[in-house]
Design an enzyme around this catalytic site. Structure first.
Site, mmCIF file in Angstrom:
data_model
loop_
_atom_site.group_PDB
_atom_site.id
_atom_site.type_symbol
_atom_site.label_atom_id
_atom_site.label_comp_id
_atom_site.label_asym_id
_atom_site.label_seq_id
_atom_site.Cartn_x
_atom_site.Cartn_y
_atom_site.Cartn_z
ATOM 1 N N GLY A 175 0.951 -1.219 0.259
ATOM 2 C CA GLY A 175 -0.026 0.196 0.121
ATOM 3 C C GLY A 175 0.781 1.308 -0.013
ATOM 4 O O GLY A 175 0.664 2.067 0.698
ATOM 5 N N LEU A 233 -4.708 -7.016 -1.770
ATOM 6 C CA LEU A 233 -4.174 -7.995 -0.741
ATOM 7 C C LEU A 233 -5.458 -8.663 0.004
ATOM 8 O O LEU A 233 -5.278 -9.427 0.616
ATOM 9 C CB LEU A 233 -3.641 -6.988 0.565
ATOM 10 C CG LEU A 233 -2.173 -6.117 -0.022
ATOM 11 C CD1 LEU A 233 -1.966 -5.225 0.732
ATOM 12 C CD2 LEU A 233 -1.272 -7.345 -0.299
ATOM 13 N N SER A 276 -1.458 0.660 15.194
ATOM 14 C CA SER A 276 -2.209 1.939 15.786
ATOM 15 C C SER A 276 -2.599 2.249 16.984
ATOM 16 O O SER A 276 -2.661 1.006 18.008
ATOM 17 C CB SER A 276 -3.920 2.133 14.984
ATOM 18 O OG SER A 276 -4.504 3.342 15.492
ATOM 19 N N TYR A 318 -11.762 -2.878 13.212
ATOM 20 C CA TYR A 318 -10.593 -2.220 12.988
ATOM 21 C C TYR A 318 -9.533 -2.454 14.035
ATOM 22 O O TYR A 318 -8.411 -2.916 13.899
ATOM 23 C CB TYR A 318 -10.724 -0.834 12.337
ATOM 24 C CG TYR A 318 -9.433 -0.048 12.265
ATOM 25 C CD1 TYR A 318 -8.915 -0.035 10.692
ATOM 26 C CD2 TYR A 318 -8.880 0.828 13.336
ATOM 27 C CE1 TYR A 318 -7.766 0.790 10.641
ATOM 28 C CE2 TYR A 318 -7.826 1.520 12.847
ATOM 29 C CZ TYR A 318 -7.185 1.310 11.786
ATOM 30 O OH TYR A 318 -5.969 2.332 11.806
ATOM 31 N N THR A 330 -8.145 -5.799 14.708
ATOM 32 C CA THR A 330 -7.039 -6.197 13.780
ATOM 33 C C THR A 330 -5.680 -5.735 14.098
ATOM 34 O O THR A 330 -4.706 -6.298 13.824
ATOM 35 C CB THR A 330 -7.178 -5.901 12.359
ATOM 36 O OG1 THR A 330 -7.432 -4.384 12.171
ATOM 37 C CG2 THR A 330 -8.553 -6.362 11.749
ATOM 38 N N LYS A 331 -5.620 -4.395 14.808
ATOM 39 C CA LYS A 331 -4.546 -3.772 14.870
ATOM 40 C C LYS A 331 -3.997 -4.261 16.427
ATOM 41 O O LYS A 331 -2.867 -4.440 16.493
ATOM 42 C CB LYS A 331 -4.685 -2.029 15.038
ATOM 43 C CG LYS A 331 -5.270 -1.515 13.789
ATOM 44 C CD LYS A 331 -4.082 -1.623 12.754
ATOM 45 C CE LYS A 331 -4.339 -0.750 11.500
ATOM 46 N NZ LYS A 331 -3.403 -1.089 10.490
ATOM 47 N N ILE A 386 -1.819 10.531 11.718
ATOM 48 C CA ILE A 386 -0.637 11.046 10.716
ATOM 49 C C ILE A 386 -1.606 11.664 9.394
ATOM 50 O O ILE A 386 -2.720 11.298 8.964
ATOM 51 C CB ILE A 386 -0.346 9.673 10.202
ATOM 52 C CG1 ILE A 386 0.307 8.889 11.074
ATOM 53 C CG2 ILE A 386 0.917 10.041 9.008
ATOM 54 C CD1 ILE A 386 1.353 9.670 12.216
HETATM 55 P P1 NDP Z 1 -4.583 5.370 2.712
HETATM 56 O O1 NDP Z 1 -6.069 4.884 2.870
HETATM 57 O O2 NDP Z 1 -4.184 6.769 2.778
HETATM 58 O O3 NDP Z 1 -3.766 4.494 2.127
HETATM 59 C C1 NDP Z 1 -3.655 3.200 1.858
HETATM 60 C C2 NDP Z 1 -2.783 2.412 0.754
HETATM 61 O O4 NDP Z 1 -2.995 0.920 0.900
HETATM 62 C C3 NDP Z 1 -3.191 2.828 -0.669
HETATM 63 O O5 NDP Z 1 -1.886 2.823 -1.182
HETATM 64 C C4 NDP Z 1 -4.046 1.856 -1.032
HETATM 65 O O6 NDP Z 1 -4.054 1.649 -2.545
HETATM 66 C C5 NDP Z 1 -3.383 0.501 -0.365
HETATM 67 N N1 NDP Z 1 -4.456 -0.610 -0.050
HETATM 68 C C6 NDP Z 1 -5.767 -0.208 0.629
HETATM 69 N N2 NDP Z 1 -6.294 -1.386 0.377
HETATM 70 C C7 NDP Z 1 -5.534 -2.285 -0.099
HETATM 71 C C8 NDP Z 1 -5.644 -3.785 -0.924
HETATM 72 N N3 NDP Z 1 -6.737 -4.319 -0.370
HETATM 73 N N4 NDP Z 1 -4.723 -4.083 -1.685
HETATM 74 C C9 NDP Z 1 -3.650 -3.313 -1.973
HETATM 75 N N5 NDP Z 1 -3.395 -2.203 -1.475
HETATM 76 C C10 NDP Z 1 -4.342 -1.663 -0.752
HETATM 77 O O7 NDP Z 1 -4.277 4.643 4.285
HETATM 78 P P2 NDP Z 1 -3.254 5.512 5.584
HETATM 79 O O8 NDP Z 1 -2.044 5.818 4.848
HETATM 80 O O9 NDP Z 1 -4.147 6.282 6.268
HETATM 81 O O10 NDP Z 1 -2.956 4.025 6.389
HETATM 82 C C11 NDP Z 1 -1.895 3.403 6.174
HETATM 83 C C12 NDP Z 1 -1.715 2.410 7.286
HETATM 84 O O11 NDP Z 1 -1.206 3.267 8.448
HETATM 85 C C13 NDP Z 1 -2.678 1.625 7.511
HETATM 86 O O12 NDP Z 1 -2.303 0.052 8.016
HETATM 87 C C14 NDP Z 1 -3.746 2.304 8.846
HETATM 88 O O13 NDP Z 1 -4.494 1.489 9.473
HETATM 89 C C15 NDP Z 1 -2.479 2.848 9.665
HETATM 90 N N6 NDP Z 1 -2.581 3.936 10.294
HETATM 91 C C16 NDP Z 1 -3.107 5.327 9.752
HETATM 92 C C17 NDP Z 1 -3.286 6.299 10.522
HETATM 93 C C18 NDP Z 1 -3.604 7.728 10.291
HETATM 94 O O14 NDP Z 1 -3.607 8.493 10.746
HETATM 95 N N7 NDP Z 1 -3.394 7.725 8.659
HETATM 96 C C19 NDP Z 1 -3.459 6.119 12.042
HETATM 97 C C20 NDP Z 1 -3.116 4.676 12.527
HETATM 98 C C21 NDP Z 1 -2.805 3.628 11.606
HETATM 99 P P3 NDP Z 1 -5.278 2.081 -3.400
HETATM 100 O O15 NDP Z 1 -4.780 3.652 -3.672
HETATM 101 O O16 NDP Z 1 -5.079 1.332 -4.594
HETATM 102 O O17 NDP Z 1 -6.409 1.976 -2.862
#
Ligand code: NDP
Length: 250
Positions: A14, A66, A142, A155, A158-159, A188
């Site tokens: 991702g 995924l 998280s 959610y 899972t974390k 973030i």
């Molecule tokens: P985003 O939704 O901004 O980005 C998610 C990324 O993962 C994208 O590149 C997306 O690709 C890819 N993705 C999502 N689902 C799939 C899938 N089924 N198969 C392949 N790729 C996938 O998420 P964030 O950056 O906000 O979060 C990233 C991680 O950080 C996560 O695990 C989230 O739980 C964790 N997190 C984030 C926080 C935050 O404040 N942002 C806080 C706490 C934890 P595509 O563009 O193709 O969908």
């Protein structure tokens, strides 16, 4: 500071948006060759490819869902074909969902578990033959796993599970010199927040900044910094740990 990561090989799930993109770019700038994946065709995927080309190195942005075990097998097979080994695996991709618990369907429960937990397990299991002495596995967790949050029982489950997976794998894989850790993120700031209406954006930023010791939200690049630490020899005695990258949020 030279972290001596040049030429190391990484898989980051991702990486086209948000936190993952920050991690991919931080690694690429440190000289790491990166394979990353995304689910849907997007402008972000193309712009990431362009940005990586400018940085230089051997990088590949691959489409893989995924939620589909066959896609995960094929993604890791491509890491094997292109790199022959992996020094770092970052389980970053995650799906978020807000549903009142009494209305949470089994389908939605399974969707979130598949992407956030089962995919991390399958990625690590498939990557294992490619991981040698000195390699590092990082899963993006998280802060909410510890404190809980309404509407996100699935959610947060899972974390929290990623922490258990990590602690057990740290013990099972430690004798092979493989370290396994979790980064528990606070809030973030990603493009997703930038896409909200200005008023809502300001409200969110203020509300969550006030909860942190540092008085601000984090950036994907700051998560990238923590991944660089866990990828490098600076963290060679760190395993089974949950590192909080949250600005001291409470
Ligand atoms: P985003 O939704 O901004 O980005 C998610 C990324 O993962 C994208 O590149 C997306 O690709 C890819 N993705 C999502 N689902 C799939 C899938 N089924 N198969 C392949 N790729 C996938 O998420 P964030 O950056 O906000 O979060 C990233 C991680 O950080 C996560 O695990 C989230 O739980 C964790 N997190 C984030 C926080 C935050 O404040 N942002 C806080 C706490 C934890 P595509 O563009 O193709 O969908």
């Amino acid at each position: 500071m030279d972290l001596q990561l040049a030429g190391r090989k990484a898989l980051v799930t991702g990486g086209t948006r948000g936190v993952g993109r920050g991690v991919v770019l931080a690694l690429a700038r440190a000289g790491v060759d990166v394979i990353t994946c995304h689910r849907q065709a997007s402008e972000e995927a193309t712009s990431l490819e362009n940005e990586l080309k400018k940085i230089g190195g051997q990088h590949h942005v691959i489409r893989a869902d995924l939620g589909r075990p066959d896609d995960i097998a094929s993604l890791v097979a491509q890491c094997s074909d292109r790199f022959g080994r992996l020094d770092l695996v970052v389980n970053n991709a995650g799906a978020i969902s807000h549903v009142p618990y009494e209305r949470l369907t089994l389908t939605e429960w399974r969707r979130i578990l598949d992407v956030n937990l089962t995919a991390a397990h399958l990625v690590i299991q498939h990557a294992l033959p490619l991981l040698g002495e000195g390699s590092s596995v990082v899963s993006i967790g998280s802060k909410v796993a510890e404190v809980g949050i309404p509407l996100r029982a699935h959610y947060t489950a899972t974390k929290a599970a990623l922490v258990g997976l990590t602690r057990s794998l740290a013990k099972e894989l430690g004798p092979r010199g493989i370290r396994v850790n979790v980064l528990a993120l606070g809030v973030i700031e990603t493009e997703a927040m930038g896409a909200m209406p200005a008023e809502q954006q300001a409200l969110m930023r203020q509300r969550y900044s006030d909860k942190t010791a540092l008085g601000r939200l984090g950036t994907p690049d700051e998560v990238g910094g923590a991944v660089l630490f866990l990828a490098s020899l600076l963290s060679r005695y760190v395993t089974g740990a949950t590192l909080h990258i949250d600005g001291g949020i409470s």
